[in-house]
Design an enzyme around this catalytic site. Structure first.
Site, mmCIF file in Angstrom:
data_model
loop_
_atom_site.group_PDB
_atom_site.id
_atom_site.type_symbol
_atom_site.label_atom_id
_atom_site.label_comp_id
_atom_site.label_asym_id
_atom_site.label_seq_id
_atom_site.Cartn_x
_atom_site.Cartn_y
_atom_site.Cartn_z
ATOM 1 N N GLU A 175 -3.002 6.379 2.173
ATOM 2 C CA GLU A 175 -2.719 4.997 2.529
ATOM 3 C C GLU A 175 -3.723 4.597 3.604
ATOM 4 O O GLU A 175 -3.835 5.256 4.644
ATOM 5 C CB GLU A 175 -1.290 4.870 3.051
ATOM 6 N N LYS A 195 0.816 -1.224 0.000
ATOM 7 C CA LYS A 195 0.000 0.000 0.000
ATOM 8 C C LYS A 195 0.848 1.271 0.000
ATOM 9 O O LYS A 195 0.474 2.259 -0.641
ATOM 10 C CB LYS A 195 -0.993 0.010 1.155
ATOM 11 N N THR A 196 1.980 1.266 0.698
ATOM 12 C CA THR A 196 2.828 2.458 0.687
ATOM 13 C C THR A 196 3.406 2.691 -0.702
ATOM 14 O O THR A 196 3.356 3.804 -1.246
ATOM 15 C CB THR A 196 3.968 2.323 1.708
#
Length: 448
Positions: A161, A117-118
């Protein structure tokens, strides 16, 4: 109360990657921002350069002056300033609640998933902005293009995020929800993998549209979901490595982009970039501008970040802290440098995660040629009986393995490294503080 109603906001744990982004945002909005963190860091010093006060000693009296306190789950109730805020009835918000309030003012693209996700949210931010969509973004890592984990844009779009820890992402009601993976994690919160997946399903139902990695295709979302990845509605194909770059083609019903050069190795990174491109074409952005955005992406701090690269020795640092992430990093390193000795330095993160995935960690770390294991980084947790780095080391089938202390790292690396090696430092704790020391040692021993 809404955080926006306050003129003065205090952040408990302001040096955290998510908290510092919020602090930057409210400072930009003209609020008086202050905060506490336990130690000075690159992040806190950057905040101080903006004029934000950061304190490194707890002081309960300081809280009496505050209008609102924002805190992270890492802050325990016995924290003196947290306790003082409760006693004084000062409004308190979790970081996730504040992000939820901010997102109500935007069309939000929320990137969730156990891992990826980052990287995906940072890629998406850069690619969308490069193609002319001036998004605001709260990121979980430092974008090397932005040299920041936050950027303010003038458009109606927000990229965030979406963290599953503590069910934080349930504060969001996004226009688009992106789900990169559903591998089990944070079982100290969820109890079971099934409960974690059920919460992801709840999150997906709070979004207007959902785009999920093809690997989640077997999961019953109980709603319409589009897919991306090696197969799906939005597809990356014809992947071929080109040194530390990866070439690929992107296909979608909105159009195709061929011969894209991603300046990062690893098929998992192509998959992350595919999600970014998918949203770009969904929003009607120019295909060639999107391609230029991909090819100008510089990467993310501690995501397969190459610290040193020469003909025979390469040193890479990565945030990997879950077995699946370790597998991705090691397989990428093997693919790039199949003939080299692969040395891994790993710092386990959290006692609960080490307990829940000990066999997975042991299996993946055993794929290295040598492994140097640091003590578990506890973060917010207290020790658990029997959960130790030594126990993890005992489960590894790798013969060349060793438990080391941080001050022993250069010497231990020196005993393993040769003139045909790739060194990986992995973990989400404070191992990043050792990276400059290791890099200096390599430069001294092998640098030109």
């Amino acid at each position: 109360m809404n955080v926006f109603d306050a003129d003065k906001i205090y952040f408990l744990g302001i040096g955290g990657i998510g908290m510092s982004a919020l602090a930057r945002y409210f400072h930009l909005k003209g609020k008086v921002v202050e905060g506490y963190d336990r130690a000075s860091s690159v992040v806190t010093r950057a905040l101080e350069e903006l004029g934000i006060k950061v304190f490194y000693e707890l002081d309960a009296k300081r809280i009496e002056e505050q209008e609102v306190v924002v805190y992270t789950p890492a802050i325990k109730p016995d924290n003196a300033e947290h306790a003082a805020a409760l006693e004084a009835n000062i409004p308190m918000f979790k970081r996730s609640q504040v992000l939820g309030q901010i997102s109500q003012n935007y069309k939000t693209i929320a990137v969730a998933g156990t891992h990826g996700k980052t990287t995906t949210s940072t890629m998406m931010t850069h690619v969308l902005r490069s193609a002319g969509l001036d998004v605001t973004a709260f990121l979980g890592g430092i974008s090397l293009n932005l040299n920041s984990n936050f950027v303010y844009g003038e458009s109606e779009w927000l990229v965030v995020e979406a963290d599953e820890y503590d069910r934080s992402f349930l504060t969001l009601k996004p226009e688009w929800a992106i789900v990169t993976s559903l591998d089990p994690d944070h079982l100290d919160i969820y109890g079971t993998a099934e409960e974690m997946k059920d919460t992801y399903r709840t999150f997906s139902h709070q979004a207007n549209h959902v785009l999920a990695h093809a690997a989640t295709a077997d999961f019953d979302w109980k709603r319409e979901v589009e897919s991306y990845g090696p197969v799906g509605t939005y597809k990356a194909g014809n992947l071929r490595p080109d040194r530390l770059h990866t070439l690929f083609d992107f296909a979608s019903r909105e159009g195709e982009i061929n011969n894209i050069s991603l300046p990062m190795p690893g098929y998992h990174n192509v998959s992350n970039m595919t999600a970014a491109l998918s949203i770009g074409v969904k929003l009607g952005l120019n295909l060639q501008q999107l391609k230029k955005g991909v090819e100008s992406f510089q990467g993310i701090y501690r995501r397969f970040e190459v610290q040193y690269h020469a003909d025979q020795i390469t040193f890479v640092d990565d945030y990997a802290h879950h077995p699946s992430e370790i597998e991705a990093v090691i397989s990428t390193a093997r693919h790039l440098f199949p003939e080299r000795k692969l040395i891994v330095v790993f710092q386990p993160h959290l006692f609960t995660r080490t307990r829940d995935f000990q066999q997975g960690f042991a299996q993946e770390l055993s794929k290295a040629d040598a492994c140097l294991l640091l003590d578990i980084y506890p973060a917010r947790e207290k020790p658990i009986a029997g959960v130790t780095s030594q126990a993890l080391l005992n489960d590894m089938t790798l013969v060349n393995k060793q438990l080391v202390q941080k001050n022993e790292l250069p010497m231990a690396i020196g005993e393993q490294i040769n003139r045909s090696s790739i060194l990986l430092t992995l973990g989400a704790g404070d191992i990043d503080r050792e990276v400059p020391k290791v890099k200096d040692w390599i430069l001294q021993e092998y640098g030109e």
